[in-house]
Design a protein around this motif. Structure first.
Motif, mmCIF file in Angstrom:
data_model
loop_
_atom_site.group_PDB
_atom_site.id
_atom_site.type_symbol
_atom_site.label_atom_id
_atom_site.label_comp_id
_atom_site.label_asym_id
_atom_site.label_seq_id
_atom_site.Cartn_x
_atom_site.Cartn_y
_atom_site.Cartn_z
ATOM 1 N N GLY A 1 2.954 19.413 -4.602
ATOM 2 C CA GLY A 1 4.265 19.250 -5.205
ATOM 3 C C GLY A 1 5.171 18.288 -4.460
ATOM 4 N N MET A 2 4.573 17.354 -3.731
ATOM 5 C CA MET A 2 5.389 16.375 -3.002
ATOM 6 C C MET A 2 5.636 15.145 -3.864
ATOM 7 N N ASP A 3 6.451 14.238 -3.325
ATOM 8 C CA ASP A 3 6.762 12.998 -4.030
ATOM 9 C C ASP A 3 5.503 12.139 -4.148
ATOM 10 N N THR A 4 5.187 11.675 -5.353
ATOM 11 C CA THR A 4 3.936 10.942 -5.570
ATOM 12 C C THR A 4 4.155 9.454 -5.813
ATOM 13 N N GLN A 5 5.401 9.016 -5.748
ATOM 14 C CA GLN A 5 5.659 7.655 -6.209
ATOM 15 C C GLN A 5 4.967 6.594 -5.356
ATOM 16 N N THR B 1 -8.360 2.013 -1.942
ATOM 17 C CA THR B 1 -8.306 2.803 -3.175
ATOM 18 C C THR B 1 -8.554 4.272 -2.883
ATOM 19 N N LEU B 2 -9.526 4.535 -2.024
ATOM 20 C CA LEU B 2 -9.843 5.928 -1.671
ATOM 21 C C LEU B 2 -8.650 6.603 -0.999
ATOM 22 N N ILE B 3 -8.042 5.905 -0.040
ATOM 23 C CA ILE B 3 -6.927 6.491 0.701
ATOM 24 C C ILE B 3 -5.797 6.876 -0.242
ATOM 25 N N PHE B 4 -5.376 5.909 -1.059
ATOM 26 C CA PHE B 4 -4.207 6.174 -1.892
ATOM 27 C C PHE B 4 -4.543 7.068 -3.076
ATOM 28 N N GLY B 5 -5.774 6.981 -3.565
ATOM 29 C CA GLY B 5 -6.182 7.857 -4.664
ATOM 30 C C GLY B 5 -6.183 9.316 -4.231
ATOM 31 N N ALA B 6 -6.837 9.593 -3.104
ATOM 32 C CA ALA B 6 -6.911 10.971 -2.621
ATOM 33 C C ALA B 6 -5.531 11.473 -2.208
ATOM 34 N N GLU B 7 -4.729 10.572 -1.609
ATOM 35 C CA GLU B 7 -3.386 10.954 -1.177
ATOM 36 C C GLU B 7 -2.511 11.330 -2.378
ATOM 37 N N LEU C 1 -6.216 5.163 -12.711
ATOM 38 C CA LEU C 1 -5.637 3.958 -12.100
ATOM 39 C C LEU C 1 -6.590 3.333 -11.091
ATOM 40 N N GLY C 2 -7.364 4.162 -10.400
ATOM 41 C CA GLY C 2 -8.156 3.658 -9.281
ATOM 42 C C GLY C 2 -9.538 3.168 -9.644
ATOM 43 N N THR C 3 -10.210 3.830 -10.603
ATOM 44 C CA THR C 3 -11.595 3.447 -10.876
ATOM 45 C C THR C 3 -11.763 2.017 -11.409
ATOM 46 N N LEU D 1 2.252 3.943 -6.784
ATOM 47 C CA LEU D 1 2.512 2.507 -6.901
ATOM 48 C C LEU D 1 1.509 1.702 -6.096
ATOM 49 N N MET D 2 1.152 2.197 -4.910
ATOM 50 C CA MET D 2 0.178 1.479 -4.099
ATOM 51 C C MET D 2 -1.175 1.399 -4.819
ATOM 52 N N LEU D 3 -1.594 2.524 -5.380
ATOM 53 C CA LEU D 3 -2.875 2.565 -6.088
ATOM 54 C C LEU D 3 -2.876 1.596 -7.261
ATOM 55 N N ALA D 4 -1.791 1.640 -8.040
ATOM 56 C CA ALA D 4 -1.709 0.738 -9.188
ATOM 57 C C ALA D 4 -1.663 -0.713 -8.727
ATOM 58 N N GLY D 5 -0.967 -0.952 -7.624
ATOM 59 C CA GLY D 5 -0.858 -2.316 -7.118
ATOM 60 C C GLY D 5 -2.202 -2.852 -6.656
ATOM 61 N N ILE D 6 -2.958 -2.005 -5.949
ATOM 62 C CA ILE D 6 -4.284 -2.431 -5.479
ATOM 63 C C ILE D 6 -5.173 -2.787 -6.664
ATOM 64 N N THR D 7 -5.151 -1.927 -7.683
ATOM 65 C CA THR D 7 -5.978 -2.188 -8.863
ATOM 66 C C THR D 7 -5.555 -3.490 -9.544
ATOM 67 N N ALA D 8 -4.256 -3.671 -9.702
ATOM 68 C CA ALA D 8 -3.779 -4.884 -10.368
ATOM 69 C C ALA D 8 -4.185 -6.127 -9.588
ATOM 70 N N ALA D 9 -4.061 -6.061 -8.268
ATOM 71 C CA ALA D 9 -4.435 -7.216 -7.453
ATOM 72 C C ALA D 9 -5.933 -7.494 -7.556
ATOM 73 N N CYS D 10 -6.734 -6.439 -7.540
ATOM 74 C CA CYS D 10 -8.188 -6.610 -7.647
ATOM 75 C C CYS D 10 -8.547 -7.280 -8.973
ATOM 76 N N ILE D 11 -7.939 -6.779 -10.057
ATOM 77 C CA ILE D 11 -8.260 -7.329 -11.371
ATOM 78 C C ILE D 11 -7.877 -8.805 -11.434
ATOM 79 N N ALA D 12 -6.778 -9.146 -10.751
ATOM 80 C CA ALA D 12 -6.294 -10.527 -10.826
ATOM 81 C C ALA D 12 -7.139 -11.473 -9.971
ATOM 82 N N VAL D 13 -7.626 -11.020 -8.844
ATOM 83 C CA VAL D 13 -8.232 -11.935 -7.868
ATOM 84 C C VAL D 13 -9.755 -11.886 -7.864
ATOM 85 N N VAL D 14 -10.302 -10.673 -7.889
ATOM 86 C CA VAL D 14 -11.736 -10.517 -7.614
ATOM 87 C C VAL D 14 -12.656 -11.244 -8.600
ATOM 88 N N PRO D 15 -12.357 -11.286 -9.924
ATOM 89 C CA PRO D 15 -13.281 -12.006 -10.810
ATOM 90 C C PRO D 15 -13.535 -13.452 -10.381
#
Lengths: 214, 218
Positions: free
Chosen positions: B184-188, B170-176, B133-135, B192-206
């Protein structure tokens, strides 16, 4: 020759290099079937003008009008990938321009025997021929060429002149900056020296030298 | 666009294309860490998510300067800018090609490298998910840095300085995500933050990258 709208019309154009105006008040038209050769001393702004026409940099003033998607630009550098073969280089540009056929271009620029050679093993003149073959696969009617004959031998210059002539005969047009005589008797010559930009104190357009993104 | 993608992939695997360089770099970073912090399994297991993510990030950075610099040097970028493909499309395709040659091998190899760092068993799944999700965000953000420094001689270091701060979320949420998965903690939330950051980057950065290239080509 059908009388249609010109393929390229330039009016009162001023172009800048590095934020300083180099040409101003430039106007010409390019009709289908016409070749226009730009002349002028080094530094007059031939490359700058061609880059402006190609849309790579904004004009300082004036208008450039042409139908969309009609121009193919060839710069000083050929844009070849040295690890790809001649065929791969040419096929890539054919695919980008959506034409797909490269056989005619290979034959026209006498590259058939080099087709499977990687581009880094070509001589300077052979690379140039490949760069010019790229124009043939674009299928675009207006060729904008910057020093197309650099490092070509006499035979290749004749080959290129033949390609330009065939292109003009098909209703294309060509605008090129060159110092040598191509043997294209029908080409019109435009000397850029009279359009050299005047300094602002003599009424020229002030540049934007201090602009951060100049 | 497909032609550009296949060309870039072909260039990457040909001589001097740098394919696998990032992966080798990742391997070396991960191997060096136990030498530096000592071979104690408990310590390594705790820092493994962060080390793996840092390694992936640095490996990604290694090949960023090639994205546009090579095309700029041989004149292809000028020609691509005048070609019928919009520059935003060129940027997107280049990001995809960079991800396939750098990010995807990292995603696939990361579980193997996790063994070297005593990564807890539960974390492997989340390591792969987080990198997958992050790369892409790393590659897309990288095009922006590469676009800003295109045409600069030896712009690689400047590129790193520009891009690394952008990699922080990306680093913060990826490692977290991996850390929570390991415990074994809640990963949601990080997921979601990681996926959201990636989606926003793909949409805006180009768009930003394409604008930067246009300025640099003038």
């Amino acid at each position: 020759m059908p009388q249609a709208a010109p393929m390229l019309r330039v009016e009162n154009l001023a172009v800048t290099r590095g934020g300083l105006p180099v040409l101003e008040g430039l106007g010409f038209t390019l009709e289908a079937g016409q070749a226009l050769v730009l002349r002028g001393p080094n530094g007059i702004g031939k490359t700058t003008l061609l880059r402006t026409l190609a849309g790579l940099q904004p004009a300082l003033a004036g208008t450039i009008s042409m139908p969309p998607e009609t121009m193919a630009y060839a710069a000083h550098a050929d844009g070849l990938k040295s690890t790809l073969t001649v065929t791969e280089n040419l096929s890539f540009w054919a695919a980008v321009y959506g034409t797909g056929a490269i056989d005619a271009a290979l034959d026209r620029m006498n590259l058939r025997q080099l087709a499977d050679r990687p581009a880094h093993s070509l001589s300077a003149g052979q690379k140039r021929r490949l760069g010019l073959a790229r124009l043939l696969v674009t299928g675009r009617p207006v060729w904008v060429l910057d020093e197309p004959t650099v490092s070509l031998d006499a035979a290749s210059v004749a080959l290129f002149a033949g390609a330009v002539r065939a292109h003009l005969a098909q209703g294309g047009a060509a605008l090129m900056a060159t110092h040598i005589d191509l043997g294209l008797s029908e080409a019109t010559v435009l000397d850029l020296a009279p359009f050299k930009a005047r300094p602002p104190e003599l009424g020229g357009i002030a540049g934007s030298f201090d602009e951060a993104f100049a | 666009m497909i032609a550009l993608l296949t060309r870039d992939l072909r260039l990457a695997i040909r001589a001097g294309g740098g394919f696998g360089l990032g992966l080798a770099f990742f391997l070396i970073v991960v191997t060096l860490v136990p030498f530096g912090v000592g071979p104690e399994g408990g310590v390594l297991a705790r820092i493994a998510p962060g080390i793996l993510w840092l390694g992936a990030l640095l490996a990604c950075l290694l090949s960023l300067d090639r994205i546009f610099a090579l095309d700029f040097e041989d004149g292809s970028l000028d020609l691509l800018a005048t070609a019928p493909i919009p520059l935003e499309g060129v940027v997107s395709v280049k990001a995809v090609a960079h991800w396939i040659t750098t990010g995807l091998p990292l995603v696939l190899a990361a579980p193997v490298f996790g063994v070297l760092l005593h990564l807890p068993q539960a974390a492997y799944f989340w390591l792969v998910v987080s990198l997958a999700l992050g790369t892409p965000a790393l590659s897309v953000l990288g095009t922006f840095g590469a676009a800003l420094t295109v045409g600069l001689k030896r712009g690689g270091l400047l590129l790193s300085l520009l891009v690394l701060p952008l990699y922080v979320p990306t680093l913060i949420f990826g490692a977290e995500l991996v850390r929570r998965g390991a415990n074994g903690m809640d990963t949601q939330v990080p997921l979601l933050m990681l996926a959201g950051i990636t989606a926003a980057c793909i949409a805006v950065v180009p768009f930003a990258s394409a604008a930067a290239i246009r300025v640099n080509l003038r």
